[in-house]
Write a protein that holds these residues in place. Structure first.
Motif, short mmCIF file in Angstrom:
data_model
loop_
_atom_site.label_atom_id
_atom_site.label_comp_id
_atom_site.label_asym_id
_atom_site.label_seq_id
_atom_site.Cartn_x
_atom_site.Cartn_y
_atom_site.Cartn_z
N MET A 33 0.50 -1.37 -0.59
CA MET A 33 -0.29 -0.27 -0.06
C MET A 33 1.03 1.23 0.24
O MET A 33 1.70 1.37 0.64
CB MET A 33 -0.82 -0.20 1.00
CG MET A 33 -2.25 -0.92 1.44
SD MET A 33 -3.10 -1.49 0.09
CE MET A 33 -4.35 -0.65 -0.18
N GLY A 34 0.33 2.83 -0.53
CA GLY A 34 1.50 3.78 -0.90
C GLY A 34 1.25 4.60 0.63
O GLY A 34 2.40 4.75 0.24
N SER A 35 0.83 3.77 1.24
CA SER A 35 0.59 4.33 3.08
C SER A 35 2.69 3.84 3.83
O SER A 35 2.43 3.49 5.16
CB SER A 35 -0.39 4.78 3.43
OG SER A 35 -1.11 2.96 4.16
N ALA A 36 2.67 2.47 3.49
CA ALA A 36 3.15 1.44 3.63
C ALA A 36 4.70 1.81 4.82
O ALA A 36 5.01 3.06 4.31
CB ALA A 36 3.40 0.26 2.66
N GLU A 37 5.10 1.56 5.84
CA GLU A 37 6.21 1.83 6.20
C GLU A 37 7.01 2.09 4.40
O GLU A 37 7.49 1.05 4.20
CB GLU A 37 6.61 1.11 7.35
CG GLU A 37 6.26 0.89 8.07
CD GLU A 37 6.66 0.16 9.32
OE1 GLU A 37 7.99 0.19 10.19
OE2 GLU A 37 5.97 -0.71 9.29
N GLN A 38 8.27 2.65 5.10
CA GLN A 38 9.90 2.58 3.76
C GLN A 38 10.42 0.81 3.70
O GLN A 38 9.87 1.04 2.42
CB GLN A 38 10.28 3.24 4.27
CG GLN A 38 11.78 4.27 2.79
CD GLN A 38 10.70 4.59 1.42
OE1 GLN A 38 10.43 5.65 2.06
NE2 GLN A 38 11.26 4.02 0.48
N LYS A 39 10.41 0.65 4.66
CA LYS A 39 11.35 -0.80 4.49
C LYS A 39 9.96 -2.14 4.01
O LYS A 39 11.01 -2.88 2.83
CB LYS A 39 11.24 -1.60 5.95
CG LYS A 39 10.58 -1.62 6.95
CD LYS A 39 10.80 -2.49 8.22
CE LYS A 39 10.24 -2.81 9.34
NZ LYS A 39 10.15 -2.92 10.25
N VAL A 40 8.74 -1.48 3.94
CA VAL A 40 7.78 -2.50 3.00
C VAL A 40 7.43 -1.83 1.38
O VAL A 40 7.54 -2.66 0.96
CB VAL A 40 6.53 -2.34 3.42
CG1 VAL A 40 5.33 -2.79 2.89
CG2 VAL A 40 6.79 -3.01 5.10
N LEU A 41 7.60 -0.46 1.23
CA LEU A 41 7.96 -0.01 0.14
C LEU A 41 9.03 -0.99 -0.65
O LEU A 41 8.89 -0.82 -2.40
CB LEU A 41 7.40 1.41 -0.29
CG LEU A 41 6.42 1.90 0.65
CD1 LEU A 41 6.53 3.55 0.68
CD2 LEU A 41 4.84 2.03 0.03
N ASP A 42 10.07 -0.60 0.14
CA ASP A 42 11.15 -0.73 -1.25
C ASP A 42 11.21 -2.46 -1.04
O ASP A 42 11.74 -2.44 -2.10
CB ASP A 42 12.57 -0.66 0.53
CG ASP A 42 12.71 0.76 0.55
OD1 ASP A 42 12.01 1.63 0.03
OD2 ASP A 42 13.49 0.87 1.38
N ALA A 43 10.71 -3.13 -0.04
CA ALA A 43 10.78 -4.44 -0.82
C ALA A 43 9.94 -5.02 -2.17
O ALA A 43 9.75 -6.33 -2.14
CB ALA A 43 10.47 -5.37 0.83
N ALA A 44 8.43 -4.08 -2.47
CA ALA A 44 6.99 -4.39 -2.68
C ALA A 44 8.09 -4.77 -4.21
O ALA A 44 8.33 -4.02 -4.88
CB ALA A 44 5.95 -3.07 -2.95
N ASP A 45 7.44 -5.38 -4.69
CA ASP A 45 7.22 -5.55 -6.61
C ASP A 45 6.39 -4.24 -7.14
O ASP A 45 6.83 -3.99 -8.12
CB ASP A 45 6.48 -7.10 -6.55
CG ASP A 45 7.38 -7.64 -6.45
OD1 ASP A 45 8.24 -8.53 -6.62
OD2 ASP A 45 6.51 -8.91 -5.45
N TYR A 46 5.15 -3.95 -6.03
CA TYR A 46 4.70 -2.83 -6.84
C TYR A 46 4.24 -1.83 -5.34
O TYR A 46 3.93 -2.55 -4.57
CB TYR A 46 3.03 -3.39 -7.67
CG TYR A 46 3.41 -4.54 -8.82
CD1 TYR A 46 2.73 -3.94 -10.00
CD2 TYR A 46 3.84 -5.33 -8.69
CE1 TYR A 46 3.45 -3.94 -11.00
CE2 TYR A 46 3.81 -6.17 -9.90
CZ TYR A 46 3.70 -5.90 -11.39
OH TYR A 46 4.29 -6.61 -12.40
N VAL A 47 3.24 -1.17 -6.01
CA VAL A 47 3.34 -0.14 -5.00
C VAL A 47 1.10 0.10 -5.49
O VAL A 47 1.70 1.24 -6.91
CB VAL A 47 3.83 1.00 -4.35
CG1 VAL A 47 3.00 2.20 -3.71
CG2 VAL A 47 5.50 0.13 -3.39
#
Length: 277
Positions: free
Chosen positions: A244-258
């Motif tokens: 999700m776009g509101s996720a913590e940065q570490k989650v955003l960095d690990a994602a295949d898509y946002v």
């Protein structure tokens, strides 16, 4: 014309979706927005298997999940328990012993201001939990007791232990202190003030993968969506991970898509664009 999944009789894929911050705006929300509901139902109609994948205990899932037969699976307590829709009996469960849960508390000492546990019989929380240390997350479902680990339920096995800290510095110190003892446990950081403990190898991603293999679903054609530290385990599987776009940065960095955040129906936006076409 039917979909390929409908023609073959095989599921098109598994969609495992987090609740809080992903399809629900907060912990007490029980139902989807119309757009998210429509996208999920259409995905199911096209042959996808849907699984609510939450850190919540089953009794906290709410009517939006429990009353929806098109959500066929309920993955609870970060994957420590998996239920088929309509059944109160867990299909799989991974319980830590009372002694293992007690060792968590003893290792953390006075750093943790509050401790609560998920058991087969329900969620047990400290009677003196206050709004300042997390009661806004626990408005529904739990039973308040003087000591969650002193109850008979705790001796029957524990799905998950949650600990809350007064400051991020205390949480970081708790992680450092616990590191030498972490071998039997999976330790998940949920935001600046919370740690969650399950047995080693127990996670949303691991149980979603287990479900794929159980049901004959191709994991590489499947998707996990979430916004928190307990969703990062999807990245350790062949599932595509959407943050999700509101996720913590570490989650955003690990994602295949946002995708957009929960308040902009991000789950529906991503499903419409990538899965419904």
């Amino acid at each position: 014309m039917g979909t390929t999944a409908e023609k073959s009789g095989r599921a098109a894929g598994l969609l495992a979706f987090d609740l809080d911050g992903t399809v629900f705006g907060d912990h007490v929300t029980e139902d989807f927005t119309p757009r998210v509901r429509t996208a999920l139902m259409e995905l199911h109609r096209r042959g996808w298997v849907l699984c609510a994948a939450s850190g919540r205990a089953r009794e906290e899932l709410g009517s939006g999940i429990m009353d929806a037969p098109w959500i066929e699976w309920q993955l609870c307590c970060n994957g420590a328990a998996l239920f088929r829709h309509g059944s109160d009996l867990a299909v799989t469960e991974h319980l830590m012993t009372y002694e293992q849960a007690l060792a968590v508390r003893e290792a953390l000492g006075d750093l943790a201001t509050r401790l609560w546990v998920h058991t087969r019989e329900g969620m047990l929380v400290d009677r003196w939990l206050t709004a300042e240390d997390g009661s806004d997350l626990l408005l529904k479902g739990p039973r308040r007791v003087d000591d969650p680990l002193s109850t008979p339920e705790a001796h029957h096995g524990i799905y998950k232990v949650m600990t809350h800290f007064a400051s991020e510095a205390d949480r970081l110190e708790a992680e450092r202190r616990f590191a030498p003892l972490s071998d039997p446990y999976e330790v998940i950081n949920q935001g600046p003030l919370t740690l969650e403990f399950t047995l080693r190898g127990v996670s949303k991603g691991a149980t979603a993968l287990e479900l794929c293999l159980r049901e004959g679903i191709d994991p590489s054609a499947s998707v996990g969506i979430g916004d928190s530290g307990n969703d990062l385990s999807f990245t350790q599987t062949p599932l595509t991970f959407v943050a999700m776009g509101s996720a913590e940065q570490k989650v955003l960095d690990a994602a295949d898509y946002v995708c957009p955040d929960v308040y902009h129906d991000g789950v529906a936006v991503w499903i419409e664009e990538h899965l419904l076409g």
